[in-house]
Design a protein around this motif. Structure first.
Motif, mmCIF file in Angstrom:
data_model
loop_
_atom_site.group_PDB
_atom_site.id
_atom_site.type_symbol
_atom_site.label_atom_id
_atom_site.label_comp_id
_atom_site.label_asym_id
_atom_site.label_seq_id
_atom_site.Cartn_x
_atom_site.Cartn_y
_atom_site.Cartn_z
ATOM 1 N N GLY A 149 49.256 44.620 31.082
ATOM 2 C CA GLY A 149 48.802 44.166 29.840
ATOM 3 C C GLY A 149 47.620 43.401 30.117
ATOM 4 O O GLY A 149 46.777 43.328 28.885
ATOM 5 N N GLY A 150 47.401 43.090 31.018
ATOM 6 C CA GLY A 150 45.870 42.681 31.454
ATOM 7 C C GLY A 150 44.572 43.951 31.278
ATOM 8 O O GLY A 150 43.744 43.824 30.721
ATOM 9 N N HIS A 151 45.179 45.206 31.697
ATOM 10 C CA HIS A 151 44.447 46.213 31.509
ATOM 11 C C HIS A 151 44.216 46.309 29.855
ATOM 12 O O HIS A 151 43.351 46.545 29.397
ATOM 13 C CB HIS A 151 44.973 47.367 31.950
ATOM 14 N N GLY A 152 45.375 46.144 29.362
ATOM 15 C CA GLY A 152 45.148 46.305 27.598
ATOM 16 C C GLY A 152 44.490 45.243 27.198
ATOM 17 O O GLY A 152 43.772 45.595 26.260
ATOM 18 N N ALA A 153 44.539 43.946 27.633
ATOM 19 C CA ALA A 153 43.771 43.110 26.965
ATOM 20 C C ALA A 153 42.300 42.939 27.198
ATOM 21 O O ALA A 153 41.642 43.057 26.100
ATOM 22 C CB ALA A 153 44.334 41.631 27.474
ATOM 23 N N ALA A 171 46.124 39.571 37.113
ATOM 24 C CA ALA A 171 46.492 40.953 37.907
ATOM 25 C C ALA A 171 46.433 42.094 37.306
ATOM 26 O O ALA A 171 47.432 42.741 37.276
ATOM 27 C CB ALA A 171 48.014 40.920 38.691
ATOM 28 N N PRO A 172 45.344 42.274 36.539
ATOM 29 C CA PRO A 172 45.067 43.584 35.755
ATOM 30 C C PRO A 172 45.058 44.984 36.292
ATOM 31 O O PRO A 172 44.355 44.877 37.531
ATOM 32 C CB PRO A 172 43.880 43.299 34.848
ATOM 33 N N ILE A 173 45.314 45.959 35.906
ATOM 34 C CA ILE A 173 45.054 47.278 36.541
ATOM 35 C C ILE A 173 43.594 47.608 35.970
ATOM 36 O O ILE A 173 43.424 47.709 34.902
ATOM 37 C CB ILE A 173 46.137 48.349 35.899
ATOM 38 N N THR A 174 42.698 47.383 36.994
ATOM 39 C CA THR A 174 41.355 47.478 36.442
ATOM 40 C C THR A 174 40.670 48.683 36.243
ATOM 41 O O THR A 174 39.757 48.915 35.493
ATOM 42 C CB THR A 174 40.422 46.555 37.467
ATOM 43 N N GLN A 175 41.307 49.816 36.824
ATOM 44 C CA GLN A 175 40.774 51.227 36.933
ATOM 45 C C GLN A 175 41.806 52.036 36.765
ATOM 46 O O GLN A 175 42.224 52.818 37.796
ATOM 47 C CB GLN A 175 39.769 51.548 37.793
ATOM 48 N N LEU A 230 45.732 47.705 41.707
ATOM 49 C CA LEU A 230 44.948 46.638 40.710
ATOM 50 C C LEU A 230 43.446 46.668 41.055
ATOM 51 O O LEU A 230 42.823 46.573 40.178
ATOM 52 C CB LEU A 230 45.654 45.301 41.068
ATOM 53 N N ARG A 231 43.125 46.515 42.419
ATOM 54 C CA ARG A 231 41.713 46.626 42.906
ATOM 55 C C ARG A 231 40.758 45.878 41.956
ATOM 56 O O ARG A 231 39.857 46.493 41.304
ATOM 57 C CB ARG A 231 41.352 48.055 42.806
ATOM 58 N N PRO A 232 40.787 44.290 41.953
ATOM 59 C CA PRO A 232 39.851 43.469 41.411
ATOM 60 C C PRO A 232 38.486 43.734 41.395
ATOM 61 O O PRO A 232 37.803 43.609 40.958
ATOM 62 C CB PRO A 232 40.336 42.258 41.300
ATOM 63 N N GLN A 233 38.235 44.129 42.868
ATOM 64 C CA GLN A 233 36.837 44.166 43.379
ATOM 65 C C GLN A 233 36.304 45.465 42.635
ATOM 66 O O GLN A 233 34.872 45.506 42.498
ATOM 67 C CB GLN A 233 36.820 44.622 44.714
ATOM 68 N N LEU A 234 36.974 46.316 41.865
ATOM 69 C CA LEU A 234 36.238 47.356 40.936
ATOM 70 C C LEU A 234 35.628 46.833 39.853
ATOM 71 O O LEU A 234 34.670 47.122 39.113
ATOM 72 C CB LEU A 234 37.174 48.563 40.770
ATOM 73 N N LEU A 235 36.650 45.932 39.066
ATOM 74 C CA LEU A 235 36.164 45.197 38.174
ATOM 75 C C LEU A 235 34.914 44.342 38.385
ATOM 76 O O LEU A 235 34.096 44.195 37.534
ATOM 77 C CB LEU A 235 37.218 44.373 37.432
ATOM 78 N N GLU A 236 35.001 43.650 39.463
ATOM 79 C CA GLU A 236 33.874 42.915 39.797
ATOM 80 C C GLU A 236 32.668 43.471 40.027
ATOM 81 O O GLU A 236 31.569 43.114 39.403
ATOM 82 C CB GLU A 236 34.244 42.209 41.233
ATOM 83 N N VAL A 237 32.676 44.682 40.590
ATOM 84 C CA VAL A 237 31.435 45.429 40.667
ATOM 85 C C VAL A 237 30.949 45.695 39.270
ATOM 86 O O VAL A 237 29.779 45.930 38.942
ATOM 87 C CB VAL A 237 31.560 46.580 41.370
#
Length: 278
Positions: A149-153, A171-175, A230-237
């Motif tokens: 749902g975090g991914h979707g949002a 905790a979104p699925i970022t990629q 989840l890998r939030p570091q990818l979203l951070e980059v």
């Protein structure tokens, strides 16, 4: 719409409805919490998108959002995570696909294209239904969610600039295009051409020029899905490269459960309220 349940909470009303969905070609259910302020006139609305295996019921039972929603005068709508029922294609043995795992996308592949149209449902059909039936200020919308749902949002906010005044995620699925638990679902829903997957991947949408004004993300450090899914570091980059302000908090010792989500739920709602009432 058919009212399935209604219960008073913190001066407002927690309700669950079922309706026939044209987008998903089956009956769909959703929950809505209307704070007491809605008795005086339209209130802002915050959409909450749940994660894999969930329905609207999980956050209703475990999310602890009603006190904060009432305090801030915000309605919260919690849709289901997928189409369901007889005639809807499913893989009951696979918790990462089918029922409970719609990934908030519009499938293009058979036999899923008829029913699995969750993006259209969340973006178009359900808001139209809600606006007609409840005292909501549709000019003041925010969106947040957990995991899938975090991914979707995030993807919905990126692709619909101006629709949502605020977006956050737990905790979104970022990629999802490269994560092991979502790649197989993307291929079944969208086909083997990975170029079509970009429209449902937060990091790739950002790389392709889509933007939000800012983003709030909470992530538990003890989350078992952290490194592979989840890998939030990818979203951070991605946000850093695009100049998108990202407030990313790694919460020490918290896992992926609703014990984590409920702990920070009130903070997220207050953060959205600041932006919805600005």
């Amino acid at each position: 719409m058919e009212l399935l349940s209604a219960s008073k909470a913190f001066g407002g009303s927690q309700r669950v409805y079922r309706h026939d969905s044209a987008a998903c070609a089956c009956p769909m259910s959703f929950a809505i919490y209307l704070p007491h302020q809605a008795e005086e006139g339209p209130v802002p609305v915050l959409w909450y998108l749940s994660g894999l295996t969930c329905t609207h019921q999980n956050v209703m039972d475990k999310g602890e959002y009603r006190a904060a929603a009432a305090a801030n005068g915000i309605a919260i709508i919690c849709p289901d995570t997928s189409p369901r029922g007889e005639g809807v294609p499913d893989e009951p043995e696979n918790w990462q696909f089918g029922s409970g795992a719609g990934f908030y996308l519009d499938a293009t592949q058979e036999p899923y294209a008829k029913n699995y149209r969750m993006e259209s449902y969340i973006r178009d059909e359900l808001p139209e239904l809600a606006a007609k039936n409840f005292p909501l200020d549709m000019g003041r919308q925010g969106i947040f969610g957990h995991s899938m749902g975090g991914h979707g949002a995030i993807t919905l906010a990126l692709k619909n600039p101006g629709r949502y005044r605020s977006v956050s995620a737990f905790a979104p699925i970022t990629q999802p295009s490269t994560a092991g638990w979502s790649r197989p679902a993307f291929e079944k829903y969208l086909g083997p051409d990975e170029a079509a997957w970009r429209a449902y991947d937060s990091t790739l949408l950002i790389a392709d020029g889509h933007r939000v004004r800012e983003l709030l993300v909470d992530q538990g450090s003890a989350d078992g899905f952290l490194e592979e899914g989840l890998r939030p570091q990818l979203l951070e980059v991605a946000c850093a490269a695009a100049g998108i302000p990202l407030q990313l908090a790694l919460r020490e010792g918290y896992d992926h459960s609703y014990n984590f989500v409920s702990t920070f739920m009130a903070q997220h709602i207050a953060w959205h309220a600041e932006r919805l009432f600005a």
